[in-house]
Scaffold this motif. Structure first.
Motif, PDB file in Angstrom:
ATOM      1  N   PHE A  31       0.936  -1.288  -0.174  1.00 55.19           N
ATOM      2  CA  PHE A  31      -0.004   0.046   0.288  1.00 55.19           C
ATOM      3  C   PHE A  31       0.671   1.304  -0.151  1.00 55.19           C
ATOM      4  N   VAL A  32       0.786   2.111  -0.800  1.00 54.22           N
ATOM      5  CA  VAL A  32       1.311   3.462  -1.057  1.00 54.22           C
ATOM      6  C   VAL A  32       0.453   4.730  -1.189  1.00 54.22           C
ATOM      7  N   ARG A  33      -0.810   4.288  -1.808  1.00 54.63           N
ATOM      8  CA  ARG A  33      -1.675   5.445  -2.416  1.00 54.63           C
ATOM      9  C   ARG A  33      -3.001   4.944  -2.084  1.00 54.63           C
ATOM     10  N   ALA A  34      -3.815   5.994  -1.304  1.00 56.25           N
ATOM     11  CA  ALA A  34      -5.332   5.496  -1.294  1.00 56.25           C
ATOM     12  C   ALA A  34      -6.020   6.037  -2.137  1.00 56.25           C
ATOM     13  N   THR A  35      -6.197   5.352  -3.245  1.00 54.93           N
ATOM     14  CA  THR A  35      -6.959   5.554  -4.369  1.00 54.93           C
ATOM     15  C   THR A  35      -8.510   5.832  -4.282  1.00 54.93           C
ATOM     16  N   ALA A  36      -9.063   4.572  -3.509  1.00 57.38           N
ATOM     17  CA  ALA A  36     -10.442   4.824  -3.278  1.00 57.38           C
ATOM     18  C   ALA A  36     -10.982   6.380  -2.769  1.00 57.38           C
ATOM     19  N   THR A  37      -9.854   6.591  -1.598  1.00 59.63           N
ATOM     20  CA  THR A  37     -10.084   7.689  -0.917  1.00 59.63           C
ATOM     21  C   THR A  37      -9.928   8.887  -2.000  1.00 59.63           C
ATOM     22  N   GLU A  38      -9.183   8.655  -2.584  1.00 62.27           N
ATOM     23  CA  GLU A  38      -8.796   9.883  -3.628  1.00 62.27           C
ATOM     24  C   GLU A  38     -10.309  10.007  -4.635  1.00 62.27           C
ATOM     25  N   THR A  39     -10.631   9.055  -5.060  1.00 59.85           N
ATOM     26  CA  THR A  39     -11.861   8.972  -5.884  1.00 59.85           C
ATOM     27  C   THR A  39     -12.941   9.339  -4.982  1.00 59.85           C
ATOM     28  N   ALA A  40     -13.104   9.119  -3.630  1.00 59.31           N
ATOM     29  CA  ALA A  40     -14.191   9.892  -2.939  1.00 59.31           C
ATOM     30  C   ALA A  40     -14.187  11.261  -2.822  1.00 59.31           C
ATOM     31  N   LEU A  41     -12.875  11.731  -2.872  1.00 59.91           N
ATOM     32  CA  LEU A  41     -12.806  13.365  -2.719  1.00 59.91           C
ATOM     33  C   LEU A  41     -12.923  14.059  -4.165  1.00 59.91           C
ATOM     34  N   ALA A  42     -12.612  13.321  -5.305  1.00 58.84           N
ATOM     35  CA  ALA A  42     -12.350  14.014  -6.435  1.00 58.84           C
ATOM     36  C   ALA A  42     -13.654  14.845  -6.734  1.00 58.84           C
ATOM     37  N   ASN A  43     -13.558  16.080  -6.870  1.00 65.34           N
ATOM     38  CA  ASN A  43     -14.350  16.985  -7.264  1.00 65.34           C
ATOM     39  C   ASN A  43     -15.356  17.259  -6.473  1.00 65.34           C
ATOM     40  N   GLN A  44     -15.201  16.974  -5.193  1.00 62.52           N
ATOM     41  CA  GLN A  44     -16.402  17.041  -3.945  1.00 62.52           C
ATOM     42  C   GLN A  44     -16.006  18.246  -3.246  1.00 62.52           C
ATOM     43  N   SER A  45     -16.787  18.868  -2.410  1.00 60.32           N
ATOM     44  CA  SER A  45     -16.605  20.036  -1.698  1.00 60.32           C
ATOM     45  C   SER A  45     -16.255  19.503  -0.244  1.00 60.32           C
ATOM     46  N   LEU A  46     -14.902  19.995   0.158  1.00 58.31           N
ATOM     47  CA  LEU A  46     -14.433  19.644   1.509  1.00 58.31           C
ATOM     48  C   LEU A  46     -15.286  20.269   2.713  1.00 58.31           C
ATOM     49  N   GLN A  47     -16.150  21.318   2.345  1.00 54.12           N
ATOM     50  CA  GLN A  47     -17.277  21.384   3.334  1.00 54.12           C
ATOM     51  C   GLN A  47     -18.374  20.649   3.741  1.00 54.12           C
ATOM     52  N   CYS A  83      -7.982   7.867  23.609  1.00 54.64           N
ATOM     53  CA  CYS A  83      -8.401   8.864  23.533  1.00 54.64           C
ATOM     54  C   CYS A  83      -9.918   8.609  22.950  1.00 54.64           C
ATOM     55  N   LEU A  84     -10.136   7.245  22.504  1.00 58.57           N
ATOM     56  CA  LEU A  84     -11.489   7.005  21.909  1.00 58.57           C
ATOM     57  C   LEU A  84     -11.914   7.950  20.953  1.00 58.57           C
ATOM     58  N   VAL A  85     -11.002   8.025  19.933  1.00 60.09           N
ATOM     59  CA  VAL A  85     -11.600   8.993  18.870  1.00 60.09           C
ATOM     60  C   VAL A  85     -12.354   8.084  17.910  1.00 60.09           C
ATOM     61  N   ASP A  86     -13.643   8.347  17.561  1.00 58.25           N
ATOM     62  CA  ASP A  86     -14.321   7.658  16.641  1.00 58.25           C
ATOM     63  C   ASP A  86     -14.699   8.382  15.279  1.00 58.25           C
ATOM     64  N   THR A  87     -14.404   7.752  14.361  1.00 52.65           N
ATOM     65  CA  THR A  87     -14.565   8.568  12.952  1.00 52.65           C
ATOM     66  C   THR A  87     -15.694   9.392  12.901  1.00 52.65           C
ATOM     67  N   SER A  88     -16.849   9.012  13.365  1.00 50.98           N
ATOM     68  CA  SER A  88     -17.962   9.792  13.432  1.00 50.98           C
ATOM     69  C   SER A  88     -17.843  11.003  14.116  1.00 50.98           C
ATOM     70  N   ARG A  89     -16.717  11.174  14.914  1.00 55.72           N
ATOM     71  CA  ARG A  89     -16.756  12.472  15.493  1.00 55.72           C
ATOM     72  C   ARG A  89     -15.524  13.481  14.831  1.00 55.72           C
ATOM     73  N   LEU A  90     -14.983  13.043  13.600  1.00 50.57           N
ATOM     74  CA  LEU A  90     -14.512  13.536  12.840  1.00 50.57           C
ATOM     75  C   LEU A  90     -15.232  14.644  11.938  1.00 50.57           C
ATOM     76  N   THR A  91     -15.654  15.547  12.616  1.00 53.85           N
ATOM     77  CA  THR A  91     -16.686  16.459  11.980  1.00 53.85           C
ATOM     78  C   THR A  91     -16.110  17.688  11.638  1.00 53.85           C
ATOM     79  N   LEU A  92     -16.966  18.582  10.901  1.00 56.42           N
ATOM     80  CA  LEU A  92     -16.449  19.763  10.471  1.00 56.42           C
ATOM     81  C   LEU A  92     -17.316  20.977  11.373  1.00 56.42           C
ATOM     82  N   SER A  93     -18.098  20.658  12.188  1.00 55.99           N
ATOM     83  CA  SER A  93     -18.784  21.520  13.120  1.00 55.99           C
ATOM     84  C   SER A  93     -19.175  20.933  14.331  1.00 55.99           C
TER      85      SER A  93
END
Ligand SMILES: Cc1cc2nc3c(=O)[nH]c(=O)nc-3n(C[C@H](O)[C@H](O)[C@H](O)COP(=O)(O)OP(=O)(O)OC[C@H]3O[C@@H](n4cnc5c(N)ncnc54)[C@H](O)[C@@H]3O)c2cc1C
Ligand code: FES
Ligand code: FES
Length: 1298
Positions: free
Chosen positions: A443-459, A1288-1298
């Motif tokens: 593994f060197v590159r997160a291609t699925a993640t790249e696709t998920a972000l392509a042309n999308q709003s980061l907000q 620290c119990l960080v769950d991805t659902s808490r990785l939010t923007l607001s």
């Protein structure tokens, strides 16, 4: 080759002899040429001890570059044409010291002195490579220099004061070209960094046949291609550029070594408008320099500053100076699992690599394409790498998350290349590039993640969650026991993406969340040291550097390895087991004996005495020198191969055939060991009062447990012994041992010689920390036996891997507890079980001592503390700085925190409520008393004190003092606000009190001998203690000078030995300076009294010391004196301490900074305040390492210790220490029963480091609270970044923007 090859070192030419091979390293060449100031420990670029300065012609610019290198990695043959500067060139006692050396002396920056020449040369390298430097440069320069003793603070502080003027002035006395005294021959023309003209040309092309393969040194690309073309199929070869790679992956040996560094075409840096191109030989340091310039001056290259940030965290300065980017990339190509920062950064930056085959055909590759290339198979050479300008809207971010601040391999590294339209809802333009290292081999590159972000709003929250889910689906970290956990590494990929997005959105996310965007920032290190001095007691109590400090800084100091080779001397290498729990079917040394140079194999059948290296152990457990039937752990010594040189001994060892049978799974943990009944000989519990009644009276019962792992001592001088047979059949032995009489006894026991026939001596050790109390005898007894059998001198110095694998460290512990407390918050009952992992035999157990000392400064009427031990298939564990006491106090503080949490009470308030009162009695550590009481005849101790009376508990006042000086209440309030306002960064602050019950056995002799020389009044002292860096010689000399009324310069300390100081006990448990100081003081008083009596008798009133001595001598008075402390003459006492520590934690990565630590230590009237400050700081940092970054891991199947190198075992480095470290020695606190009113300082401060863990707990608790989880949580140690982040119990659902 007609002309002999030479290497220029310190201005002189040294001939390269035929013994130098293609794999020889500069460090070996230096020692072979009697340049012995440079020390070595690891031979893997990981400790910095061996650093020297090299001035190297740069074929690109035609100029020379001067920088530090690890002499343990540089091939000797590469140095032809270089100028090497070693510590010998700087200064010495005859010609005067260099300002760097003297500044380090002035700041008390040395203890054992092993790391010191490397530290000095690192700083020298900085001064020679830059006209000016900043304090930040100094801190960065030391990123690869390990010191176990000092805690780094004084070294950093010293070096930061050095200015270019200081160095310039030194240049007046020393020629910067030759390093020797200036003779004016350069007419002032030679400047810093210059070398003579003759050295400016690159060396001519060479080819050399050596015993370890052929060395080729082409100077053009065509010559390189010709060499490669000429290699027959199947010939093994390697390109050698910096040669640092073999410290990470040793893929050799090879038959051909092709050194590429002189090839000008591979050394170029070309800057065009749209790209910067780097030749394959360009060092990582130079890449960083050039990119810094490009980022500042070329449009489209601002992103390069992120590459600089990433690569500044690659390895360490000396590795980056020597190592090239291409070598790093080639390593990644050969070992896909390698978490290369260069590869990750270049992949994210869309770099293009150009390679060529020997026919000259070139190909351009993307980084991913390159991964698929078989470089070696195709004889393909990396030529260059190009970085192009990137579009203005590219956000480029890199990360390296590692287990400590510097010089560590990445747990995960990352690069993000995202084009963002900030004006349009932060929409990603096209497909981003997201790269990660440290995941798995493919593994060197997160291609699925790249696709998920392509042309999308980061907000868009959904986009972010989609990308995080994509990461979870495509990132599958492998599970390697010695690496960070897969769970953590997956979380890191998600959290680093989240950090990047937060950084892009900036003010568009709410403030508590935006705290996740940035990495932690460590301020410049600072510190204060506060102590009182009492001039009327001088030189006792006088702040002074250690006596040996100047010769430590100049590398002139003697250690055993510097002892010249004796005629006929043989070198020994241990054959060690590759199974952990198996029967030995056979050991066949015949193939070894056929290896040229091998002289003998010493095995169990050669033991002429008793096969037991210990004369003293718990329940008389046996520890065989070599096992007879079964091996108990991976790495156990099976025998010793002795040969004419080390290389032959290693070859012989590798040829030996060992076969095993009945291989059983190893038991490696306390939990596994507890599946079986406890071994016999367990200790009795400590019972005070009635815990059942205490629990009945309690309104709250709290139960819990804590595991704390072991610790490698990491003395930089690996175990070493040199034994020489005497003409009368005995042995003269030099052994790095804390306890010479026990080493004498061990050798005598194994060889069958009388003790009188075994004479052991040692001048000093390069660090010990308990590892050389009895563990040194594993080496010493084998060497003694080998010298007896071969009738030749035999020397063994372990390499780091063998030292780490063969010899056990601090015991791992499991503690479980049940505590009863009443409504008022007063302890009613404390019930604890402490289980120590003693390794495969119960030799040096400390859990009974832990049980005795656990109560620390706390009062409770009812205690039941049960010390236990278990046996595992690991090396015998042993005492390590504060054994047992450290454990007892750590576990007590943990349970105090637990109860305070359950009561909802402030942890300090709860502690203060339960402090002992004046007049209380506390228990003394039995183990230490027993050890110290042991006499030659193995009798058990009788009538030993088990309690210590505390007339006055200083703790209350000390807590009050630190509350004020550390401004605790204000900072606590600020931290509470900070934690409320920041979701992803958390702070914690703790205050920890401590009572260290310092125990001295009633019978614990140190035989000290003071001799006055009649002719000039000079004094020589042999004091029975061992100098290991703790400053015993300095303290003893201060006491002697005071008692005799003479200047310190009159005194010389001579080595300890088993004749002059016969039967002296171990220098351990902090007692050495105390008892040796007492004995020397008493001896001096007796000498002084006799001299005064003669003067009185002769009516001499006015006489100098010299005249008085001569008068006494001429009147038949003995002016020498031996003194041994009698029963109970030196007593134990309570030592108090308080620490207050603040940390800041990055919740998303688990990395933390100890932002400030205040330590208030009770040293009575300090014997030597600067020496004591050094002990306090060094002890605290060693404890911090034990609790945080130092993790020991075994292979669960084979039992092999996997953390056996600097690559994967991580003690603190300079940037891990508290950024602001303030140490105060308690004032106005003379110790009425201490030596010269002092208290010892060697071990107690280690315990105070638990405040780091306590502060981290608070930071983690705040993070957990944000995650919706409150209350107590079990926190084991070490608190690695991996473990902390998961807590620290960080769950991805808490990785939010607001
Ligand atoms: C203590 C230490 C810490 C380190 N920490 C890190 C770290 O944190 N992160 C990280 O990424 N790396 C780390 N490294 C690895 C380091 O970056 C590499 O060892 C170094 O960059 C290799 O460069 P070199 O010039 O020394 O290569 P060498 O050791 O000379 O060669 C390494 C390999 O590259 C091949 N090679 C060299 N040049 C070429 C070429 N032109 N064409 C084809 N093949 C070639 C050689 O044949 C050999 O196989 C560390 C190394 C050490 C010793
Ligand atoms: S011996 Fe060279 S870095 Fe450790
Ligand atoms: S003084 Fe640095 S390792 Fe001992």
């Amino acid at each position: 080759m007609s002309n002999p090859l030479t290497i220029t070192i310190n201005g002189s030419d040294y001939e390269v002899g035929s013994d130098v091979t293609a794999t020889s390293r500069l460090a070996n060449f230096l020692s072979a040429n009697q340049l012995l100031g440079t020390t070595t420990t690891c031979y893997e670029g990981g400790c910095g001890a061996c650093v020297v300065v090299a001035t190297v012609p740069d074929p690109d610019t035609g100029t020379n570059r001067t920088f530090t290198v690890n002499s343990c990695l540089v091939p000797t043959l590469a140095c032809v044409g270089w100028e090497i500067t070693t510590i010998e060139a700087l200064g010495n006692m005859y010609d005067g010291y260099h300002p760097i050396e003297m500044t380090l002396v002035k700041y008390s920056g040395t203890q054992c002195g092993w790391c010191t020449p490397g530290m000095v040369m690192s700083m020298h390298g900085l001064t020679q490579s830059k006209p000016n430097w900043t304090p930040q440069d100094v801190e960065r320069q030391l990123d690869g220099s390990f010191c176990r003793c000092t805690g780094y603070r004084p070294i950093l502080e010293a070096f930061k004061t050095i200015t270019p003027q200081d160095i310039e002035e030194a240049g007046v006395k020393k020629c910067p070209s030759t390093g020797k005294a200036c003779k004016g021959c350069c007419s002032g023309k030679v400047k810093k960094g210059d070398v003579t003209e003759a050295k400016k040309t690159t060396s001519p092309t060479r080819q050399l046949s050596t015993k370890a393969g052929n060395w080729h040194q082409p100077s053009t690309l065509q010559e390189l291609f010709d060499i490669l073309s000429s290699l027959a199929d199947g010939t093994t070869y390697t390109l050698v550029s910096g040669n640092t790679g073999q410290a990470v992956y040793y893929d050799g040996p090879y038959s051909e070594y092709i050194y590429t560094r002189n090839i000008g075409e591979l050394s170029n840096v070309t800057v065009a408008e749209d790209r910067v191109t780097f030749g394959a030989n360009v060092s990582i340091t130079r890449v960083i320099e050039e990119l810094n310039t490009a980022a500042a001056s070329l449009s489209g290259f601002s992103y390069a500053s992120q590459l600089v940030e990433l690569w500044n965290h690659l390895g360490n300065t000396a590795v980056r100076n020597l190592g090239g980017w291409a070598g790093n990339v080639a390593m990644k190509v050969a070992h896909h699992e390698f978490p290369s920062e260069i590869f990750t950064g270049l992949l994210a930056a869309e770099a293009v690599i150009t390679t060529a085959t020997p026919d000259g055909a070139t190909t351009d590759h993307s980084m991913e394409e390159l991964l698929a290339v078989d470089l070696v198979g195709e004889k393909r050479v990396i030529l260059s790498m190009s970085l192009r300008m990137l579009a203005d809207d590219v956000v480029f971010r890199t990360f390296k998350v590692m287990p400590r601040a510097t010089n560590a391999k990445a747990d995960v590294n990352a690069g993000f290349n995202i084009r963002v339209d900030t004006a349009n809802a932060y929409t990603v333009q096209g497909t981003p590039i997201i790269t990660f290292g440290g995941i798995n081999a493919s593994f060197v590159r997160a291609t699925a993640t790249e696709t998920a972000l392509a042309n999308q709003s980061l907000q868009d929250e959904n986009v972010l969650q989609g990308a995080l889910a994509a990461l979870a689906s495509e990132v599958a970290p492998d599970n390697q026991p010695a690496d960070a956990s897969p769970e953590y590494r997956l979380a890191l990929t998600q959290n680093l993406l989240y950090k990047t997005v937060l950084g892009i959105l900036g003010d568009n996310v709410s403030p508590p969340i935006s705290s996740g965007a940035n990495n932690l920032e460590r301020p410049l290190s600072s510190g204060t040291q506060t102590f009182e001095t009492i001039p009327e007691n001088y030189p006792v109590g006088m702040p002074m550097h250690k006596l040996e400090a100047p010769i430590q800084c100049s590398g002139e100091i003697d250690y055993i390895h510097k002892h010249p080779s004796l005629p006929g001397e043989l070198y020994g290498v241990f054959l060690t087991s590759t199974q952990a729990n198996a029967q030995i079917i056979s050991i066949d040394p015949t193939p070894a004996l056929a290896v040229p140079g091998v002289v003998d194999f010493i095995g169990v059948g050669d033991i002429t005495g008793v096969n037991n290296i210990n004369s003293m152990s718990w329940e008389n457990a046996i520890e065989p020198l070599f096992p007879e039937d079964r091996v108990s752990y991976y790495g156990q010594p099976l025998g010793l191969v002795v040969a004419k040189d080390r290389g032959s001994a290693i070859a012989g060892k590798n040829a030996i055939l060992v076969s095993y049978g009945d291989i059983q799974p190893p038991v490696l943990t306390i939990e596994q060991a507890l599946q079986n009944p406890l071994p016999p000989g367990q200790f009795s519990p400590v019972i005070v009062g009635d815990v059942a009644a205490g629990f009945a009276a309690s309104t709250k019962i709290v139960e819990g447990s804590m595991f704390r792992g072991g610790q490698y001592h990491f003395h930089l001088e690996n175990q070493v012994t040199l034994a020489k047979p005497t003409d009368e059949g005995g042995l003269n032995v030099l052994s790095s041992s804390q306890w010479l009489s026990e080493t004498q006894r061990s050798i005598a026991q194994v060889t069958g010689l009388s003790h009188g026939d075994v004479h052991v001596s040692c001048k000093r050790m390069g660090g010990a920390f308990g590892a050389k109390i009895d563990r040194c005898n594993m080496v010493a007894a084998a060497v003694g036996l080998a010298a007896r059998k071969t009738r030749k001198p035999v020397r063994v110095q372990l390499d780091l891997h063998t030292n780490m694998t063969m010899i056990g460290g601090r015991e791992p512990y499991l503690c479980s507890y049940k505590v009863g407390v009443d409504d008022a918050g007063l302890l009613q009952a404390v019930q604890v079980t402490l289980i120590a992992d003693s390794g495969y035999a119960a030799i040096d157990i400390s859990s009974d001592s832990a049980a005795d000392t656990l109560p620390s400064c706390y009062s409770c009427a009812n205690w039941e503390i049960t010390p236990q031990f278990v046996l595992t298939n690991t090396a015998v564990t042993t005492w390590c700085r504060g054994p047992g006491v450290v454990e007892g106090i750590f576990f007590m503080e943990n349970l105090m925190d637990h109860v305070a949490t359950e009561l909802g009470m402030d942890p300090l308030e709860f502690r203060q409520k339960n402090l002992i009162q004046d007049g209380a009695n506390v228990r003394l550590g039995k183990q230490m008393v027993r050890l110290r009481h042991q006499l030659a005849g193995r009798q058990g101790p009788e009538n030993i004190p088990t309690e210590l009376h505390i007339p006055r508990n200083l703790i209350n006042n000390m807590i009050d003092q630190i509350l004020v000086t550390a401004d605790v209440e204000t900072r606590k309030a600020e931290i509470a606000t900070f934690n409320q306002n920041n979701l992803w960064k958390k702070k914690g602050l703790s205050v920890m009190p401590q009572l260290y019950p310092y125990a001295v056995s009633p019978v614990y002799p140190f035989a000290s001998l003071v001799s006055v020389n009649a002719a000039d009044g000079s004094v020589t002292i042999s004091h029975g203690g061992m100098e290991s860096g703790q400053g015993i010689n300095t303290k003893v000399a201060q006491i002697a000078a005071k008692e005799l009324g003479i200047p310190l310069t009159t005194i010389t300390i001579v080595p300890n030995d088993t004749h002059a100081n016969a039967n002296s006990k171990v220098t351990g448990g902090s007692v050495g300076s105390d008892i040796a100081g007492y004995n020397v003081g008493e001896a001096c008083k007796l000498i002084k009294a006799r001299i005064d009596a003669v003067k009185k008798e002769k009516g001499v009133k006015e006489a100098t010391w010299q005249e008085s001595v001569l008068l006494a001598f001429n009147n038949g008075v003995d002016i020498s004196q031996r003194f041994i402390n009698g029963p109970d003459e030196v007593k134990g006492y309570a030592i108090f301490g308080v620490s207050c520590t603040e940390v800041e934690l990055d919740v998303l990565t688990g990395q933390f900074v100890v932002t400030r630590a205040d330590i208030l230590e009770d040293a009575g009237n300090s014997l030597s305040p600067l020496v004591d400050i050094g002990q306090i700081e060094g002890g605290f940092i060693m404890g911090q390492g034990l609790l945080t970054s130092e993790r020991i891991v075994y292979d669960p199947t084979t039992g092999e210790k996997l953390t056996n190198s600097t690559w994967n075992y991580k003690p603190p480095f300079a940037m891990d220490i508290p950024a602001d470290l303030r140490v105060t020695i308690l004032q106005n606190a003379p110790n009425p029963i201490g030596i010269q009113s002092s208290k010892v300082t060697g071990e107690p401060p280690v315990c105070l480091s638990f405040s780091v863990a306590m502060a981290l707990r608070q930071a983690v608790a705040s993070a957990r609270q944000d995650a919706g989880t409150t209350g107590w949580f079990q926190m084991n140690a070490p608190l690695t970044t991996d473990y902390l982040q998961r807590l620290c119990l960080v769950d991805t659902s808490r990785l939010t923007l607001s």
